[in-house]
Design a protein around this motif. Sequence first.
Motif, PDB file in Angstrom:
ATOM      1  N   TYR A  89       0.845  -1.186   0.000  1.00  0.00           N
ATOM      2  CA  TYR A  89       0.000   0.000   0.000  1.00  0.00           C
ATOM      3  C   TYR A  89       0.885   1.241   0.000  1.00  0.00           C
ATOM      4  O   TYR A  89       2.015   1.210   0.496  1.00  0.00           O
ATOM      5  N   ARG A  90       0.355   2.308  -0.540  1.00  0.00           N
ATOM      6  CA  ARG A  90       1.028   3.613  -0.487  1.00  0.00           C
ATOM      7  C   ARG A  90       0.097   4.602   0.198  1.00  0.00           C
ATOM      8  O   ARG A  90      -1.103   4.666  -0.106  1.00  0.00           O
ATOM      9  N   GLN A  91       0.665   5.394   1.085  1.00  0.00           N
ATOM     10  CA  GLN A  91      -0.119   6.408   1.797  1.00  0.00           C
ATOM     11  C   GLN A  91       0.543   7.766   1.631  1.00  0.00           C
ATOM     12  O   GLN A  91       1.705   7.947   2.019  1.00  0.00           O
ATOM     13  N   LYS A  92      -0.191   8.697   1.060  1.00  0.00           N
ATOM     14  CA  LYS A  92       0.308  10.063   0.963  1.00  0.00           C
ATOM     15  C   LYS A  92      -0.086  10.809   2.225  1.00  0.00           C
ATOM     16  O   LYS A  92      -1.055  10.443   2.899  1.00  0.00           O
TER      17      LYS A  92
ATOM     18  N   SER B 249     -13.286  -5.015   2.672  1.00  0.00           N
ATOM     19  CA  SER B 249     -12.758  -5.866   1.606  1.00  0.00           C
ATOM     20  C   SER B 249     -13.840  -6.841   1.188  1.00  0.00           C
ATOM     21  O   SER B 249     -14.711  -7.195   1.977  1.00  0.00           O
ATOM     22  N   PRO B 250     -13.766  -7.264  -0.064  1.00  0.00           N
ATOM     23  CA  PRO B 250     -14.833  -8.107  -0.585  1.00  0.00           C
ATOM     24  C   PRO B 250     -14.823  -9.527  -0.044  1.00  0.00           C
ATOM     25  O   PRO B 250     -15.842 -10.187  -0.019  1.00  0.00           O
ATOM     26  N   ALA B 251     -13.652  -9.986   0.422  1.00  0.00           N
ATOM     27  CA  ALA B 251     -13.524 -11.393   0.788  1.00  0.00           C
ATOM     28  C   ALA B 251     -13.529 -11.580   2.292  1.00  0.00           C
ATOM     29  O   ALA B 251     -13.185 -10.669   3.045  1.00  0.00           O
ATOM     30  N   SER B 252     -13.887 -12.738   2.703  1.00  0.00           N
ATOM     31  CA  SER B 252     -13.711 -13.122   4.106  1.00  0.00           C
ATOM     32  C   SER B 252     -12.728 -14.278   4.126  1.00  0.00           C
ATOM     33  O   SER B 252     -12.640 -15.044   3.172  1.00  0.00           O
TER      34      SER B 252
ATOM     35  N   LEU C 157      -7.896  -4.002   0.405  1.00  0.00           N
ATOM     36  CA  LEU C 157      -8.583  -3.215   1.428  1.00  0.00           C
ATOM     37  C   LEU C 157      -8.892  -1.834   0.867  1.00  0.00           C
ATOM     38  O   LEU C 157      -8.026  -1.181   0.294  1.00  0.00           O
ATOM     39  N   PHE C 158     -10.124  -1.405   1.063  1.00  0.00           N
ATOM     40  CA  PHE C 158     -10.534  -0.053   0.679  1.00  0.00           C
ATOM     41  C   PHE C 158     -10.674   0.740   1.978  1.00  0.00           C
ATOM     42  O   PHE C 158     -11.530   0.424   2.807  1.00  0.00           O
TER      43      PHE C 158
END
Lengths: 111, 114
Positions: free
Chosen positions: A34-37, B94-97, B103-104
């Motif tokens: 992941y990238r976080q700004k 996230s869509p899955a379990s 991850l959004f």
Amino acid sequence: QQPVQSPQAVILREGEDAVINCSSSKALYSVHWYRQKHGEAPVFLMILLKGGEQMRHEKISASFNEKKQQSSLYLTASQLSYSGTYFCGTEGGTSYGKLTFGQGTILTVHP
Amino acid sequence: DTAVSQTPKYLVTQMGNDKSIKCEQNLGHDTMYWYKQDSKKFLKIMFSYNNKELIINETVPNRFSPKSPDKAHLNLHINSLELGDSAVYFCASSPASGIIGELFFGEGSRLTVL
């Protein structure tokens, strides 16, 4: 257990390359990057699965060495927009279904 | 439309108070999380819910209580706030379990305890 990232910080000029490493002491099923700004939420770059292929996101690629429980993120011909903190997240061992993040690597790209 | 939204974005409060952070996702995902990011930027998972059921509960003080009224919402209530609770709290889905997919993350809620 938290994966360990190295280096802690990298400073580049535009166009230069960089490698960020992530290593774990436990057997891994997957590694996420992941990238976080600054002041923003982390944004997904890619997932590497055990037995899977090397992944790519634009000019950023990553590899996963399952035997060594290590992953590397390769940033090629860096752009100003690459600046931010890069996190690897690992899933495996007893933490199946849980993503544990490393401490982050701060990447700064200068013109 | 924001995929994962959190409210409030900023929260400043006194020690000892109780506060809540709300999270909603419109992605139709089954799994939602709370992560805490401290001043050193360390991202640590706190809780995970799958379809309203608690599946991960890290070693978080009992003062923190998550609640998921439905699979699109995951709220976090914190009692008796302490200085060490100051952090940015991120909600994610996230869509899955089981096997974790992408991850959004929400935009984060910055909590400052004075």
